[in-house]
Motif scaffolding. Structure first.
Motif, PDB file in Angstrom:
ATOM      1  N   MET A  60       0.903  -1.193  -0.063  1.00 31.93           N
ATOM      2  CA  MET A  60       0.022  -0.059  -0.114  1.00 31.93           C
ATOM      3  C   MET A  60       0.919   1.397   0.206  1.00 31.93           C
ATOM      4  N   TRP A  61       2.039   1.137   0.065  1.00 32.55           N
ATOM      5  CA  TRP A  61       3.056   2.014   0.048  1.00 32.55           C
ATOM      6  C   TRP A  61       3.821   2.764  -0.825  1.00 32.55           C
ATOM      7  N   ASP A  62       3.718   1.929  -2.040  1.00 36.76           N
ATOM      8  CA  ASP A  62       4.388   2.675  -3.063  1.00 36.76           C
ATOM      9  C   ASP A  62       3.383   3.153  -4.333  1.00 36.76           C
ATOM     10  N   ARG A  63       3.665   3.832  -5.059  1.00 33.23           N
ATOM     11  CA  ARG A  63       2.519   4.184  -6.308  1.00 33.23           C
ATOM     12  C   ARG A  63       3.003   3.108  -7.190  1.00 33.23           C
ATOM     13  N   ARG A  69       3.612  15.113  -3.700  1.00 30.09           N
ATOM     14  CA  ARG A  69       3.060  16.032  -4.315  1.00 30.09           C
ATOM     15  C   ARG A  69       1.631  16.311  -3.582  1.00 30.09           C
ATOM     16  N   ASP A  70       1.072  15.181  -3.270  1.00 28.88           N
ATOM     17  CA  ASP A  70      -0.335  15.205  -2.569  1.00 28.88           C
ATOM     18  C   ASP A  70      -0.269  15.786  -1.167  1.00 28.88           C
ATOM     19  N   VAL A  71       0.990  15.616  -0.459  1.00 26.22           N
ATOM     20  CA  VAL A  71       0.888  16.231   0.681  1.00 26.22           C
ATOM     21  C   VAL A  71       0.995  17.778   0.465  1.00 26.22           C
ATOM     22  N   PHE A  72       1.771  18.016  -0.501  1.00 25.82           N
ATOM     23  CA  PHE A  72       2.238  19.714  -0.723  1.00 25.82           C
ATOM     24  C   PHE A  72       0.841  20.242  -1.136  1.00 25.82           C
ATOM     25  N   GLN A  79       4.087  15.253 -11.193  1.00 22.18           N
ATOM     26  CA  GLN A  79       4.244  14.023 -10.974  1.00 22.18           C
ATOM     27  C   GLN A  79       3.227  13.496  -9.970  1.00 22.18           C
ATOM     28  N   ASP A  80       2.896  12.329 -10.206  1.00 21.63           N
ATOM     29  CA  ASP A  80       1.813  11.978  -9.196  1.00 21.63           C
ATOM     30  C   ASP A  80       2.316  11.019  -8.084  1.00 21.63           C
ATOM     31  N   ASN A  81       2.502  11.775  -7.051  1.00 16.33           N
ATOM     32  CA  ASN A  81       3.283  10.836  -5.890  1.00 16.33           C
ATOM     33  C   ASN A  81       2.760  11.641  -4.739  1.00 16.33           C
ATOM     34  N   MET A 119       8.647  24.135  -9.791  1.00 18.72           N
ATOM     35  CA  MET A 119       7.342  23.347  -9.375  1.00 18.72           C
ATOM     36  C   MET A 119       7.145  22.211 -10.470  1.00 18.72           C
ATOM     37  N   GLY A 120       8.085  21.529 -10.871  1.00 21.95           N
ATOM     38  CA  GLY A 120       8.189  20.558 -12.095  1.00 21.95           C
ATOM     39  C   GLY A 120       7.540  19.465 -11.060  1.00 21.95           C
ATOM     40  N   PHE A 121       7.774  19.270  -9.911  1.00 22.05           N
ATOM     41  CA  PHE A 121       7.268  17.930  -9.090  1.00 22.05           C
ATOM     42  C   PHE A 121       5.815  18.021  -8.937  1.00 22.05           C
ATOM     43  N   LEU A 122       5.207  19.045  -9.310  1.00 22.03           N
ATOM     44  CA  LEU A 122       3.647  19.016  -9.175  1.00 22.03           C
ATOM     45  C   LEU A 122       3.058  18.223 -10.271  1.00 22.03           C
TER      46      LEU A 122
END
Ligand code: ATP
Ligand code: MG
Lengths: 247, 300, 324
Positions: A111-114, C11-14, C6-8, C1-4
């Motif tokens: 559940m921890w990786d994309r 980014r979501d926390v940010f 990326q879907d990771n 802001m390139g990392f925006l």
């Protein structure tokens, strides 16, 4: 590699499988043939544990796998592709193959990786190349051509790196040209991966062309087995099967 | 929990008889509604969540006819037929669009109809409770006393009417050409179409019949109690329980399940007055766990 | 802001922090208690709907008893804060009450889920419905504890913790949104993880995974439990907001609400359900301000979505403007 000892299965009194014994040598390529309704798919279902065996035993190597769960048997090195393509409509080819790779290693509990950036990408690449799906790698499964869907079904099985690969009519629903392409691909796969292959096929030319050993099934029972040459000359087969006018 | 109360009731003829009669009344009224639901599911494969709203409409329709004509029999019959016709429109305009859709879509469609109808009746008839259409004059006689159990004659009438409807339903389904076509539609509609039968007509007919039954149940309920918006929202759940316990699509199963639920309610009210509904849901849970296809449903 | 791009997780926390800070600012820019209330509710109901969408959108299971967990969370929190334990725990009360609420709904979901997931299709839906109504009946029956049909009355204390006093509107607003955003980020991680793709696989074709050596049932159960626990969290926040808990929260109609939100917003986009919650709340606010016939309007809106748009708004927007 795969040893089947006298297995039987009946559905409500009808013997779909009747005392069938099959033995496959390591790294061999074999065909299972027989008329419609002979019970070919049922044998695959019995081997893979999709349905339970009434009588008899099945071994892979030294391991008795009779009536183990389908998931367990799969982890013991048997993988299959289905007669009616059995894929995941909304997932892309790449995603589907990755899923199979992860299933093999219990990686789907993660559940921890994309998933998208997960490490199996390279392996998935290789499987897709092997199956000839690189050109449609990012296509959604439901939008693939019929032939590519069949290939994807096989690719899912390949991703499990099985010792024994069961292919249920890999050329079903294809035109002549497409068929031979598929067969060429299967032969290549078999040579490259050193798997033991058992395939079901209705086209006799194909069967005689690539199978080393052929098992002939009629009404749930094996009526002949042997090399293409032996089968071509087998009277029982000629009478029951080839002589019937229908391929 | 008052297990002793239940015990006392069972050994007292008066209590036993009156609770049994009460259970039978509840059960048979429930059967009228639930049989329509299970029929529609069995043939059309649709869970008609709005079935309870049709029941409510039956109550309002009959109330209206009663208010105008003052004739009880006419009120009940018009209520039932009115809902039957409404059901036909509902099927033609909306339900037939979701026959092949997901379960979720069917549920949401029906639920939106519940919301709409609940408010529409308030707009038309006001949001106050309407006092029901009451008991017809012929039954306004002293109750029967059997072993000291008090049994209102009208309750007997309701049970008899429901039994007659059950019998008619059974005759229609087994003895008539329509019944045969309906059963064939449930099993293999493609085949029927290939034979030149217009299954749309049959489906609409079944939905109309199912709605008629809901309307009849609602009209009779209007004679026993008051009429109010939202009154269908608990009967629909009870009908689900009956449908599930009896086996989805089985009218015979619904008959048995209705009686079981009627008795559970009636005796449950003695034993566990606060948990009467809970008993029904407990039975439903147990049936789904042990025999998901229900008492008389076909195993998949 | 390139990392925006990326879907990771990062980014979501940010993005989560940005949204949270923006909404805090919004509190002061638009000082309307009514609007703040709507935003809080959108998050609480959004959590509820998003948790259900794990099952509906990603797993393809039409659970119709999800409010059971919402109510379990609400009642647990309420009963906990009404008990004497509060005197002992003092400022720890609220965090522990919320954790207890999640814990109870998780255990309940594990129990109900283990039984329900063995059934398919409509049978699954009916069993979840039956369990929910059983819990509803139990709540009504246990008058001494739950207050029966009156609900959990009499209020409860909300001892401040870490300098947060939930009695103050701003603190409550900031806290609720913060907890919701964290949960949404974690949920996003779950849905985009290999585990989450396992759910899609089961939805797409429940027959095939076994032949890949994959155990559907276990996966389904874990998803069911997670969905239940998030619903419990949503319920506990709702109870904190209303300073009480009501049996209607366990009634079947409460389970229909998140279904509406999922329908309105879209089940195939991650944020669809919370968008649905927003539409639902706006509709609620707007319609009840103008007419008594809320059900009629909501019914017509749902009908037009079911038959007209045929998908949720966010799904529709994404298909129209984003994917092809
Ligand atoms: N799960 C089942 N339940 C009942 N009968 C079954 C089941 N599976 C197969 N059968 C029956 O067993 C017989 C053999 O079926 P099977 O699918 O194995 O044939 P086959 O040789 O693969 O045929 P085909 O060439 O058409 O694929 C058929 O009569 C079929 O109806
Ligand atoms: Mg076959």
């Amino acid at each position: 590699m795969l040893k089947i000892h006298g297995i039987s299965k009946s559905f409500g009194g009808i013997n779909a499988t009747n005392n069938v014994s099959i033995e496959l040598k390591p790294n061999s390529i074999n065909a299972l043939i027989g008329p419609n309704g002979a019970g070919k798919t049922t044998i695959f279902n019995l081997i893979t544990g999709k349905i339970s065996v009434d009588k008899g035993k099945i071994f892979i190597g030294e391991n008795n796998i009779t009536n183990l769960k389908e998931t367990v048997i799969t982890h013991m090195g048997i993988a299959r592709a289905f007669q009616i393509t059995n894929i995941f409509p909304t997932l892309s080819v790449k995603e589907s193959i990755k899923m199979a790779l992860l299933a093999k290693t219990h990686g789907l509990n993660n559940m921890w990786d994309r998933f998208a950036s997960h490490s199996v990408n390279e392996e998935a690449d290789n499987i897709a190349k092997l199956a000839g799906l690189k050109k449609v790698y990012n296509t959604i499964s439901s939008e693939l051509s019929h032939g590519d869907q069949k290939l994807l079904d096989i690719a899912l099985a390949l991703a499990l790196k099985p010792q024994v690969l069961l292919l249920d009519e890999p050329t079903a629903g294809m035109g002549p040209e497409e068929r031979w392409e598929m067969i060429k691909r299967i032969k290549e796969l078999w040579q490259k991966t050193k798997m033991t292959v058992l395939f079901i096929e209705h086209d006799m030319d194909i069967v005689f062309d690539i199978a080393q050993t052929i098992f002939v099934l009629q009404q749930g029972a094996i009526i002949a087995k042997g090399s293409p040459k032996e089968i071509k000359q087998n009277q029982a087969v000629i009478k029951a099967y080839l002589g019937g006018g229908k391929k | 929990m008052e297990i002793f109360a239940l015990f006392d009731c069972i050994i007292s003829p008066a209590c036993l008889i009156s609770q049994t009669a009460g259970g039978l009344k509840i059960g048979m009224l429930l059967f009228l509604v639930a049989s329509g639901l299970t029929l529609v599911f069995g043939v059309l494969g649709v869970i008609n969540f709005a079935h309870g709203a049709l029941y409510m409409l039956g109550a309002y329709f009959s109330w209206q006819v009663m208010a105008v004509t003052g004739h009880f029999g006419l009120a009940v019959i018009c209520g039932a037929i009115g809902v039957g016709i409404f059901g036909l429109l509902f099927e033609r305009l909306l339900i037939n669009k979701v026959y092949n859709a997901d379960l979720l879509v069917q549920i949401l469609l029906c639920y939106s109809v519940i919301l709409i109808l609940d408010d529409l009746v308030m707009i038309i008839w006001g949001d106050e409770f309407l006092s029901g259409i009451g008991v017809p004059e012929v039954f306004q006689i002293p109750p029967l006393f059997i072993f000291d159990a008090i049994i209102p004659p009208f309750h007997i009438a309701i049970v008899v009417i429901s039994m007659i409807v059950a019998l008619l339903l059974w005759l229609i389904m087994t003895k008539t050409k329509f019944g045969k076509l309906v059963r064939a539609t449930a099993v293999n509609p493609k085949m029927l179409e290939a034979l030149g039968v217009n299954t749309n007509v049959i489906k609409a007919g079944v939905f109309m019949l199912g709605s008629f039954l809901a309307g009849l149940g609602g009209a009779l309920a209007a004679s026993l109690g008051s009429v109010v918006s939202g009154m269908g929202n608990s009967i629909i759940i009870e009908s689900f329980i009956v449908t599930v316990i009896g086996g989805m699509g089985s009218i015979g199963g619904a008959f048995i399940a209705s009686i079981i639920i009627g008795m559970a309610r009636s005796f449950g009210a003695v034993a566990m007055p606060l948990f009467t509904d809970g008993i029904m849901f407990l039975i439903m849970v147990l049936v789904l766990i042990m025999k998901p296809e229900g008492l008389m449903g076909k195993k998949k | 802001m390139g990392f925006l791009k990326q879907d990771n997780f990062k980014r979501d926390v940010f993005l989560g922090i940005v949204v949270w800070l923006f909404l805090l600012l919004f509190f002061f820019i638009v000082p309307s208690a009514g609007i703040h209330d709507i935003i809080q509710k959108v998050f609480i109901l959004g959590l509820f709907a998003m948790s259900l969408n794990i099952l509906i959108g990603y797993l393809g299971l039409i659970a119709f008893g999800h409010a059971a967990f919402f109510a379990a969370g609400a009642y647990t929190l309420g009963l906990f804060l009404q008990s004497n334990v509060v005197n002992i725990l003092g400022s720890l009360s609220i965090p522990i009450a919320i954790i207890s609420a999640i814990f109870v709904s998780t255990v309940l979901a594990a129990f109900i889920g283990a039984i329900c997931i063995r059934l398919k299709d409509i049978y699954f839906s009916f069993l979840t419905l039956a369990f929910q109504m059983l819990i509803y009946s139990i709540i009504l029956a246990l008058v001494n504890i739950t207050g029966g049909d009156q609900g959990l009355m009499g209020g409860f204390p909300k001892p401040p913790f870490l300098g947060i006093d939930l009695g103050k509107p701003f603190d409550f607003y900031a806290f609720t949104i913060f907890i919701s955003i964290i949960t949404i980020i974690l949920l996003r991680q779950l849905i985009e993880s290999p585990f989450g793709y396992g759910l899609r696989m089961i939805r797409d074709n429940p027959e095939r995974p076994a032949a890949l050596g994959f155990n559907n049932q276990r996966h389904k159960l874990i998803a069911f439990i997670i969905a239940g626990s998030i619903a419990g969290l949503a319920g506990s926040l709702q109870a904190l907001l209303d300073v009480g808990a009501y049996p209607e929260w366990a009634f079947w109609a409460k389970s229909a609400e998140p279904l509406f939100m999922i329908l309105l917003g879209g089940m195939h986009s991650f944020l669809g359900p919370i968008m649905g919650a927003f539409i639902f709340e706006m509709l609620n606010d707007f319609v009840t301000a103008n007419t008594r016939y809320y059900g009629l309007v909501l019914g017509l809106v749902i009908l037009s979505f079911v038959l007209g748009l045929r998908r949720g708004l966010l799904d529709w927007l994404l298909i129209k403007f984003y994917r092809k």
